[in-house]
Design a protein around this motif. Structure first.
Motif, short mmCIF file in Angstrom:
data_model
loop_
_atom_site.label_atom_id
_atom_site.label_comp_id
_atom_site.label_asym_id
_atom_site.label_seq_id
_atom_site.Cartn_x
_atom_site.Cartn_y
_atom_site.Cartn_z
N ARG A 275 -107.09 46.32 -73.47
CA ARG A 275 -108.14 45.36 -73.85
C ARG A 275 -109.50 46.00 -73.62
NH1 ARG A 275 -106.31 42.89 -68.76
NH2 ARG A 275 -104.83 41.74 -70.03
N VAL A 276 -110.54 45.29 -74.11
CA VAL A 276 -111.93 45.65 -73.83
C VAL A 276 -112.60 44.44 -73.21
CG1 VAL A 276 -114.17 46.21 -74.84
CG2 VAL A 276 -112.12 47.37 -75.66
N GLY A 277 -113.31 44.67 -72.13
CA GLY A 277 -114.07 43.60 -71.49
C GLY A 277 -115.54 43.97 -71.44
N ARG A 278 -116.40 42.98 -71.59
CA ARG A 278 -117.84 43.23 -71.58
C ARG A 278 -118.30 43.62 -70.17
NH1 ARG A 278 -120.66 40.93 -76.02
NH2 ARG A 278 -119.58 41.76 -77.85
N THR A 279 -119.14 44.65 -70.10
CA THR A 279 -119.76 45.06 -68.84
C THR A 279 -121.26 44.76 -68.95
OG1 THR A 279 -120.32 47.34 -69.45
CG2 THR A 279 -118.05 46.90 -68.74
N GLU A 356 -101.30 67.58 -66.29
CA GLU A 356 -102.34 67.58 -67.32
C GLU A 356 -102.49 66.14 -67.77
OE1 GLU A 356 -102.51 71.31 -70.04
OE2 GLU A 356 -100.39 70.90 -69.71
N ASN A 357 -103.73 65.65 -67.83
CA ASN A 357 -103.98 64.24 -68.11
C ASN A 357 -105.00 64.07 -69.23
OD1 ASN A 357 -102.42 63.37 -65.73
ND2 ASN A 357 -104.12 64.24 -64.56
N ASP A 358 -105.04 62.86 -69.77
CA ASP A 358 -106.10 62.48 -70.70
C ASP A 358 -106.94 61.44 -69.97
OD1 ASP A 358 -107.75 61.44 -72.71
OD2 ASP A 358 -106.30 62.01 -74.24
N ARG A 359 -108.01 61.92 -69.32
CA ARG A 359 -108.73 61.06 -68.40
C ARG A 359 -109.60 60.03 -69.10
NH1 ARG A 359 -113.76 62.24 -64.61
NH2 ARG A 359 -113.88 60.14 -63.77
N ASP A 360 -109.95 60.23 -70.38
CA ASP A 360 -110.77 59.22 -71.05
C ASP A 360 -109.93 58.10 -71.65
OD1 ASP A 360 -109.96 60.03 -73.75
OD2 ASP A 360 -111.24 61.77 -73.46
N PHE A 361 -108.59 58.24 -71.63
CA PHE A 361 -107.65 57.20 -72.06
C PHE A 361 -107.76 56.88 -73.55
CE2 PHE A 361 -108.23 55.24 -67.55
CZ PHE A 361 -107.48 56.27 -67.00
N ASN A 614 -114.24 53.27 -56.37
CA ASN A 614 -114.15 53.97 -57.65
C ASN A 614 -115.54 54.26 -58.20
OD1 ASN A 614 -111.31 54.01 -57.96
ND2 ASN A 614 -111.36 51.84 -58.48
N GLY A 615 -115.74 55.51 -58.64
CA GLY A 615 -116.98 55.85 -59.32
C GLY A 615 -116.89 55.44 -60.78
N GLY A 616 -117.95 54.85 -61.33
CA GLY A 616 -117.88 54.33 -62.69
C GLY A 616 -118.17 55.36 -63.76
N GLN A 617 -119.02 56.35 -63.48
CA GLN A 617 -119.42 57.29 -64.51
C GLN A 617 -118.55 58.55 -64.48
OE1 GLN A 617 -121.63 56.54 -66.73
NE2 GLN A 617 -122.47 54.67 -65.83
N PHE A 618 -118.55 59.28 -65.60
CA PHE A 618 -117.82 60.55 -65.64
C PHE A 618 -118.39 61.53 -64.62
CE2 PHE A 618 -116.75 59.14 -70.00
CZ PHE A 618 -115.38 59.24 -69.91
N ALA A 797 -111.11 52.45 -67.43
CA ALA A 797 -111.56 53.76 -67.91
C ALA A 797 -112.94 54.07 -67.37
CB ALA A 797 -111.57 53.77 -69.44
N PRO A 798 -113.25 55.34 -67.08
CA PRO A 798 -114.56 55.69 -66.55
C PRO A 798 -115.65 55.49 -67.58
CG PRO A 798 -113.29 57.66 -67.05
CD PRO A 798 -112.37 56.51 -67.23
N GLY A 799 -116.86 55.32 -67.09
CA GLY A 799 -118.00 55.22 -67.98
C GLY A 799 -118.55 53.82 -68.13
N ASN A 800 -117.91 52.80 -67.53
CA ASN A 800 -118.37 51.42 -67.64
C ASN A 800 -118.51 50.95 -69.08
OD1 ASN A 800 -118.71 50.80 -64.80
ND2 ASN A 800 -120.46 52.19 -64.81
N THR A 801 -117.62 51.46 -69.95
CA THR A 801 -117.66 51.05 -71.35
C THR A 801 -116.84 49.79 -71.61
OG1 THR A 801 -115.74 52.39 -71.98
CG2 THR A 801 -117.90 53.47 -72.02
N GLY A 802 -116.08 49.34 -70.64
CA GLY A 802 -115.27 48.13 -70.79
C GLY A 802 -113.84 48.37 -71.19
N LEU A 803 -113.45 49.63 -71.42
CA LEU A 803 -112.09 49.92 -71.84
C LEU A 803 -111.12 49.76 -70.66
CD1 LEU A 803 -109.91 51.00 -73.79
CD2 LEU A 803 -110.62 53.32 -73.13
N ILE A 804 -110.04 49.03 -70.88
CA ILE A 804 -108.97 48.86 -69.91
C ILE A 804 -107.69 49.42 -70.53
CG2 ILE A 804 -107.68 47.27 -68.45
CD1 ILE A 804 -110.65 47.33 -67.80
N ALA A 805 -107.08 50.39 -69.87
CA ALA A 805 -105.84 51.00 -70.35
C ALA A 805 -104.72 50.67 -69.38
CB ALA A 805 -106.01 52.51 -70.48
N GLY A 806 -103.49 50.87 -69.82
CA GLY A 806 -102.37 50.53 -68.94
C GLY A 806 -101.06 51.10 -69.43
N GLN A 807 -100.03 50.79 -68.68
CA GLN A 807 -98.69 51.24 -69.00
C GLN A 807 -97.77 50.03 -69.08
OE1 GLN A 807 -98.03 53.94 -65.69
NE2 GLN A 807 -98.65 55.70 -66.90
N PRO A 808 -97.18 49.78 -70.26
CA PRO A 808 -96.22 48.67 -70.36
C PRO A 808 -94.94 49.03 -69.65
CG PRO A 808 -96.30 49.89 -72.42
CD PRO A 808 -97.36 50.48 -71.54
N GLY A 809 -94.27 48.01 -69.08
CA GLY A 809 -93.00 48.23 -68.42
C GLY A 809 -91.89 48.53 -69.41
#
Length: 822
Positions: A275-279, A356-361, A614-618, A797-809
């Motif tokens: 989802r995306v939430g407003r910041t 190895e990760n994809d940190r920006d999601f 948690n730090g918000g910015q990259f 997700a970092p950057g305070n852009t409002g992106l929320i990522a996750g893993q479905p069960g």
């Protein structure tokens, strides 16, 4: 709510988790028989489960603490093949993992800070395999290998298990070498290309030497489809080996040499858009606007990820890997001296982590590379002497521990980073950030030593007073260095402060060079006091007070910045936690031990709780430790099991857990209160404009009274099995049908609870049916039988852009298993 829970517990009930059709009146395989326990079991219909929770063998119902016992056959039949899955059977055990290194194992909401990757703090839940302490929770993600029994000890266990087990311990016992030749094999196949094979063989080499070898392999297709790489990710790819040699020159002396090796090599662990939430960031700097701007700057690109996480589709563009190797060797000596027993456990363990990760999601090239491979070596030595008498039982011991962890990290900005992270003309120039690389070198040295003991005084045949103590010394020293190079490979420096608006200022706003070398040491004194009274043969009541500590921590992944962009060296070390724990309990068996009902109530108060920030910015540290003023966890747990006949058994267990920050006035703010220009330092924090773009953001938030992350207030599990005798294909045996399930109420996935990271409650149901007889078992199974959609964890997700990522069960899975033994 508590009254309602007690009513539910009395009617629906809850358990020491062992289906009675499989429970045995004996110690784990290879352990010495308990003659008294076995004889007692023969006089009644019910079973007797032998544990080693107090470093000596005794029945579970005699141990005056809250303990869940899961036998190896129950683990196999329910498909809970590692600690991550085990939480489906033990409601107060919570395990969250975004990758093997970033795994939290908590009991009653306590243990480790949720969602933090760091080597500089201790686990609050100790994981022990055959008395060997596993300091890294990466071990929790591996398959159980030839396990006889798992004991989940709830509440502080510091006087006997040590190493800061302020929340509890997981005591795993494997099957031991035998002087009778025996073997077992198991093969499972299922959908999603699931394949699992296990085998073990044991027997004598000479009259005094026996050996045991076990192997397990698991593979399964991933559950997320990555449209960028055109393959399924988050797969399972596990291999485990264990070998043991037992030298037993006499009945009084046994020496066991053990070695094990396990590896994982999956493509994982990736996330999907949730989802995306407003910041409070400016609206044109939030996720939807940034994606639109990147699409506009790249005609024909039209980036648009799936917005339904249960489509199980992602588009991560960075390399993914979770290479994970863990293993070691141990030498265990048990020597019966007549008056008492001496035990020595010498161990070495290693851990090699290559992620190895994809940190920006996202599928955008913002962070194009992110990896922090590390290598760990740990050495431990424990000496124990125990003695049992008519009135006095005691255990005394010494423990030493040494650990070193080396890490080499790399993080690099990609082609879309400038437009994502910068403003003005610099945002239109990809070369400003593309190729900007932060290279981290770090190490941690940790040393610990302890003297411990526990004494039980049987004042009368009914009343026992037990007390324990532990003196512990810990020393930690670390080193962290980050060097930064631009896209041309040139070193950059951010001192003196570069001119505002310059390319260098933009680069320093993302990565800054940094060097720190935190170091500290601490002594602590842990003790507990327990009164237990046996009202009848099968009715035991107990009350416990424990004073416990979790030792100091150091921030090992770099330090946060002050308002003037200087390094905050004061954040290098974190104070020890101070724990006061209170518990009362009742353990009963009824109906000639056909029924077991246990009840416990607890309260744990922690000062200087080691919490996640948690730090918000990259450009800031992703996460670091800080002390919350006070945390409290309290609740009630109930366990019930019934075996009215050999043809039917059932269990249920449940827990109500109320875990809160009692005082945390300087916590990080949740995403809806982050991202804007900071409010003046002297201003009273204003929380009234959550999610309003352009609003001023509080510098910190008071989250006192809010719930701890990762904790469901209500959790239940249940199971039942019915069988009938039958002759099939000339084989005598039983046909059986079993069901088990679990329920968790909602919980929050962010260190500072957020409206965007609340995970809905869910219930899962598993069923199995099969035919078993002497030396064989064939059954089919369905897990998540109703294909329930649920989330395992959410990440901001970092950057305070409002992106929320996750893993479905996991979705519904099904398959069949064949087991043979001789």
């Amino acid at each position: 709510m508590i009254a309602r829970f007690l009513l539910l517990a009395s009617v629906a009930s809850a358990s020491i988790i062992v289906p009675a059709a499989h429970a045995q009146a004996q110690a784990p395989d290879g352990a010495p028989d308990q003659a008294d326990a076995t004889a007692e079991a023969q006089r009644v219909r019910g079973d007797v489960i032998v544990v080693t929770a107090r470093r000596r063998q005794e029945t579970a119902q005699e141990v005056p603490l809250a303990i869940s016992v899961i036998r190896g056959d129950s683990i196999e039949s329910t498909g809970n093949f590692n600690i991550v899955k085990l939480q489906q059977l033990a409601p107060t055990l919570q395990v969250y993992t975004t990758n093997p290194r970033n795994t939290s194992v908590n009991i009653r909401g306590l243990g480790v800070p949720f969602g933090l990757t760091s080597d500089g703090f201790e686990q609050g839940v100790g994981i022990y395999v055959d008395d060997v302490y596993n300091s890294r929770v990466a071990a929790a993600t591996f398959d159980f290998l030839d396990v006889a029994q798992v004991e989940v000890l709830r509440g502080p266990q510091g006087t006997l298990y040590g190493k800061n087990t302020t929340a509890g311990a997981i005591n795993i016992t494997t099957n031991q070498p035998t002087f009778d030749f025996e073997g077992r094999a198991e093969l499972t196949v299922g959908n999603l290309n699931y394949k699992q094979a296990k085998a073990a063989i044991s027997g004598p080499l000479t009259d005094t030497i026996a050996a045991r070898i076990a192997i397990a392999s698991t593979s399964r297709r991933g559950t997320l489809f990555n449209t960028t790489s055109d393959r399924w990710i988050n797969e399972q790819d596990n291999l485990g080996l264990r070998g043991q040699l037992l030298f037993k020159p006499s009945e009084d002396l046994s020496i066991t040499l053990s070695g094990d090796y396990s590896k994982q090599d999956p493509e994982g662990f990736g996330t999907a858009f949730v989802r995306v939430g407003r910041t409070q960031r400016a609206l044109n700097r939030q996720y939807d606007a940034l994606v639109a701007a990147i699409n506009a700057a790249n005609p024909g690109r039209n980036y648009a990820p799936s917005r339904n996480v249960y489509d199980r589709r992602t588009d991560l563009d960075s390399s993914l890997n979770a290479g994970n190797k863990i293993g070691g060797a141990s030498l265990k000596v048990n020597w019966d001296l007549g008056a008492g027993k001496f035990t020595s456990v010498t161990a070495w363990r290693f851990w090699d982590w290559k992620p190895e990760n994809d940190r920006d999601f996202t599928g955008l090239s913002i962070v194009s590379r992110s990896q922090n491979p590390s290598q760990q070596d740990q050495y431990s030595q424990e000496f124990r002497y125990s003695q049992e008498g008519d009135r006095i039982d005691f255990v005394v011991g010494l423990f030493g521990f040494k650990q070193r962890i080396d890490t080499q990290g790399t993080e690099q900005q990609g082609a879309d980073a400038s437009r994502w992270s910068l403003t003005g003309a610099l945002a239109n120039d990809p070369s400003v950030l593309q190729g900007l690389t932060a290279s981290n070198t770090q190490y941690l040295k940790s040393d610990s030593a302890a003297l411990f003991g526990q004494l039980s005084w049987k004042v009368t045949d009914a009343l026992t007073i037990q007390s324990g103590a532990r003196i512990n010394y810990d020393k930690k020293s670390g080193f962290y260095e980050r060097v930064v190079t631009n896209g041309q490979g040139q070193l950059i420096s951010c001192s003196p402060t570069p001119a505002a608006g310059s390319v260098l200022a933009a680069q320093c706003g993302v990565y800054q060079p940094q060097v720190s070398a935190p170091s500290d040491s601490a002594w602590n004194f842990t003790y507990d006091f327990n009164l237990n009274y046996k009202f009848a043969r099968d009715v035991l009541a107990y009350a416990t007070y424990a004073k416990s500590f979790k030792t100091l921590g150091i921030n090992q992944n770099g330090l946060p910045l002050n308002a003037d962009n200087s390094v905050n060296y004061d954040a290098g070390t974190v104070k020890p936690e101070s724990v006061n724990h209170y518990e009362i309990g009742l353990k009963t068996q009824l109906w000639d031990r056909r029924a077991t009902f246990n009840l416990s109530a607890f309260r744990t108060d922690i000062k200087n709780f080691q919490a996640t920030v948690n730090g918000g910015q990259f450009g800031t540290v992703r996460g670091y430790l800080a002390n919350a003023g006070k945390v409290r966890s309290q609740g009630i747990e109930a366990d019930f099991k019934i075996t009215p006949s050999d043809r039917f058994s059932a269990y249920a267990n449940g827990a109500y857990t109320d875990a809160k920050y009692k005082r945390f006035t300087n916590a990080p703010c949740p995403p809806e209160l982050s991202g804007g220009t900071l409010q003046p330092a002297s201003a009273t924090p204003d929380y009234s404009q959550a999610g309003v773009p352009g609003a001023l953001s509080p510098r910190q938030c008071d989250i006192s009274g809010q719930e701890l992350p990762g904790v469901s207030k209500w959790a239940f599990s249940y199971g039942a099995e019915v069988n009938a005798p039958i002759t099939l294909l000339a084989k005598e045996g039983q046909v059986y049908l079993g069901v088990d399930g679990n329920y968790r109420s909602r919980w929050n996935s962010n260190a500072s609870p957020s409206i965007y990271t609340e995970v809905k409650g869910y219930a899962l149901t598993n069923v199995r049916a099969g035919f078993r007889g002497e030396g064989f078992d064939v059954f089919g199974w369905v897990r998540n039988a109703f294909d329930v959609n649920y989330i395992e964890t959410l990440q901001v997700a970092p950057g305070n852009t409002g992106l929320i990522a996750g893993q479905p069960g996991d979705p519904q899975t099904w398959g069949g298993t064949i087991k043979f033994s001789f």
